[in-house]
Design an enzyme around this catalytic site. Structure first.
Site, short mmCIF file in Angstrom:
data_model
loop_
_atom_site.label_atom_id
_atom_site.label_comp_id
_atom_site.label_asym_id
_atom_site.label_seq_id
_atom_site.Cartn_x
_atom_site.Cartn_y
_atom_site.Cartn_z
N TYR A 1 0.85 -1.20 0.00
CA TYR A 1 0.00 0.00 0.00
C TYR A 1 0.88 1.26 0.00
CZ TYR A 1 -3.26 3.64 1.31
OH TYR A 1 -3.99 4.81 1.33
N LYS B 1 1.25 4.40 -2.83
CA LYS B 1 1.09 5.83 -2.57
C LYS B 1 2.39 6.59 -2.84
CE LYS B 1 -3.30 5.84 -1.74
NZ LYS B 1 -4.24 6.56 -2.61
P1 NDP Z 1 -13.43 4.32 1.29
O1 NDP Z 1 -13.28 2.84 1.30
O2 NDP Z 1 -14.42 4.94 2.19
O3 NDP Z 1 -13.72 4.80 -0.21
C1 NDP Z 1 -13.03 4.25 -1.31
C2 NDP Z 1 -13.72 4.63 -2.59
O4 NDP Z 1 -12.97 4.11 -3.69
C3 NDP Z 1 -15.12 4.06 -2.69
O5 NDP Z 1 -15.96 5.05 -3.22
C4 NDP Z 1 -14.97 2.91 -3.67
O6 NDP Z 1 -16.17 2.83 -4.43
C5 NDP Z 1 -13.83 3.41 -4.56
N1 NDP Z 1 -13.13 2.32 -5.22
C6 NDP Z 1 -12.37 1.35 -4.66
N2 NDP Z 1 -11.92 0.53 -5.60
C7 NDP Z 1 -12.40 0.99 -6.79
C8 NDP Z 1 -12.27 0.56 -8.12
N3 NDP Z 1 -11.56 -0.51 -8.45
N4 NDP Z 1 -12.91 1.26 -9.09
C9 NDP Z 1 -13.63 2.34 -8.76
N5 NDP Z 1 -13.79 2.80 -7.52
C10 NDP Z 1 -13.17 2.13 -6.55
O7 NDP Z 1 -11.98 4.89 1.59
P2 NDP Z 1 -11.37 6.37 1.63
O8 NDP Z 1 -12.39 7.37 1.31
O9 NDP Z 1 -10.65 6.48 2.89
O10 NDP Z 1 -10.30 6.27 0.46
C11 NDP Z 1 -10.24 7.15 -0.63
C12 NDP Z 1 -8.80 7.38 -1.02
O11 NDP Z 1 -8.13 8.01 0.07
C13 NDP Z 1 -8.00 6.11 -1.32
O12 NDP Z 1 -7.18 6.35 -2.43
C14 NDP Z 1 -7.16 5.91 -0.07
O13 NDP Z 1 -5.98 5.21 -0.33
C15 NDP Z 1 -6.90 7.36 0.31
N6 NDP Z 1 -6.50 7.60 1.67
C16 NDP Z 1 -7.30 7.22 2.71
C17 NDP Z 1 -6.91 7.46 4.01
C18 NDP Z 1 -7.69 7.02 5.20
O14 NDP Z 1 -7.13 6.98 6.32
N7 NDP Z 1 -8.97 6.72 5.07
C19 NDP Z 1 -5.66 8.18 4.28
C20 NDP Z 1 -4.89 8.51 3.12
C21 NDP Z 1 -5.31 8.25 1.86
P3 NDP Z 1 -16.90 1.51 -4.90
O15 NDP Z 1 -16.67 0.49 -3.82
O16 NDP Z 1 -18.30 1.92 -5.15
O17 NDP Z 1 -16.24 1.16 -6.17
C1 8X3 Z 2 -4.12 5.76 4.60
C2 8X3 Z 2 -3.42 6.25 5.78
O1 8X3 Z 2 -1.34 5.66 7.02
O2 8X3 Z 2 -3.46 4.75 7.79
O3 8X3 Z 2 -3.41 6.08 3.46
O4 8X3 Z 2 -2.39 3.86 5.85
S1 8X3 Z 2 -2.60 5.06 6.63
#
Ligand code: NDP
Ligand code: 8X3
Length: 251
Positions: free
Chosen positions: A152, A156
């Site tokens: 992961y 990133k």
């Molecule tokens: P969620 O799981 O709440 O949301 C993820 C979203 O991505 C969903 O809408 C899902 O939609 C979509 N998704 C996943 N796989 C696919 C795919 N193959 N095609 C299309 N859509 C996809 O997580 P977050 O909102 O937390 O994550 C969003 C982004 O933020 C990610 O890139 C994550 O790595 C990043 N992030 C998150 C952090 C955290 O602590 N939460 C911190 C740092 C970064 P659906 O299932 O409908 O396809």
């Molecule tokens: C998601 C944040 O550090 O919890 O990118 O994996 S962490």
């Protein structure tokens, strides 16, 4: 000015929060995700607030479908001003030598190749119009690896390299490129990471006030509305008691 904003992964968490905040800002939205029913529900809710919303249900790993859907956008939706590359996920927290091959492929195909596909499909139009903004959702995990974060974190780190590379490649245009790097945000992220083990997911946010999707969306909307000569290149957003991907003080 009212913009057309395409957000990938808009059905949950940060993507959904971005959809709501950009809608409040008066922007027109193209929302994507895999869950068609959920997208329709979100479209209905946002439409009730007066927002103009299109939805496209496809998996960002499905290059053919992505190409077809973006290619078939009606003329009045084609001039995308802001691309928010948000769709992504983490799977597992095992040591690298014990990781699951399928989990690795899913993360690499979604977080890196899906983001690249969307960039490749949307950015040429921006270059042609000499106007646009790409906001990639990276992570603190891309700055330094943490225990069990291996693949992961690598995806990133790739988002950082791809964002920096794109910024260089469009530096002769008026296009802006942003890497938004959140720390701990309470969304569906950890439920997905732990394959539906909700109590393990809840532990991730125990003893610390995590960020919310709205906290990240506020910065995305800010970056997209900064004066034209201002490029918010990179923002690291952490919870107050988080100092890095691995230093989290729980009380
Ligand atoms: P969620 O799981 O709440 O949301 C993820 C979203 O991505 C969903 O809408 C899902 O939609 C979509 N998704 C996943 N796989 C696919 C795919 N193959 N095609 C299309 N859509 C996809 O997580 P977050 O909102 O937390 O994550 C969003 C982004 O933020 C990610 O890139 C994550 O790595 C990043 N992030 C998150 C952090 C955290 O602590 N939460 C911190 C740092 C970064 P659906 O299932 O409908 O396809
Ligand atoms: C998601 C944040 O550090 O919890 O990118 O994996 S962490």
């Amino acid at each position: 000015m009212n913009k057309i904003v395409l957000i990938t992964g808009a059905t949950s968490g940060i993507g959904l929060a971005c959809a709501r905040k950009f809608a409040q800002n008066g922007d027109r939205l193209i929302l994507t995700g895999r869950n068609e029913a959920r997208l329709a529900e979100i479209r209905k809710q946002l439409a009730e607030t007066g927002a103009d919303v299109q939805t496209l249900a496809f998996d960002v790993r499905d290059r053919e479908k992505a190409q077809k859907y973006i290619g078939e956008l009606p003329a009045e939706w084609r001039e995308i001003d802001v691309l928010v590359n948000n769709a992504g996920l983490a799977l597992g927290l095992e040591p690298e030598y014990e990781g699951d091959f399928e989990d690795w492929d899913t993360m690499i195909d979604t977080n890196i190749k899906g983001l690249l596909t969307m960039t490749r499909l949307v950015v040429p139009g921006m270059v042609e119009r000499n106007r646009g903004h790409i906001i990639n959702i990276g992570s603190v995990a891309g700055d330094a690896a943490y225990a069990g974060g291996n693949v992961y974190c690598a995806t990133k780190a790739a988002v950082k390299a791809l964002t920096d590379g794109l910024r260089i490649d469009v530096a002769d245009t008026a296009i802006r490129v942003t890497n938004l790097k959140p720390g701990l945000v309470e969304t569906n992220f950890s439920n997905i990471r732990f394959h539906g083990d909700n109590s393990r997911a809840a532990n991730v946010y125990k003893g610390i006030k995590p960020l919310t999707g709205d906290d990240i969306a506020d910065t995305a909307v800010y970056a997209a509305n900064a004066p034209e000569h201002v490029q918010i290149a990179e923002v690291l957003i952490l919870a107050t008691h988080q100092a890095s991907g691995s230093v989290i003080v729980r009380k």
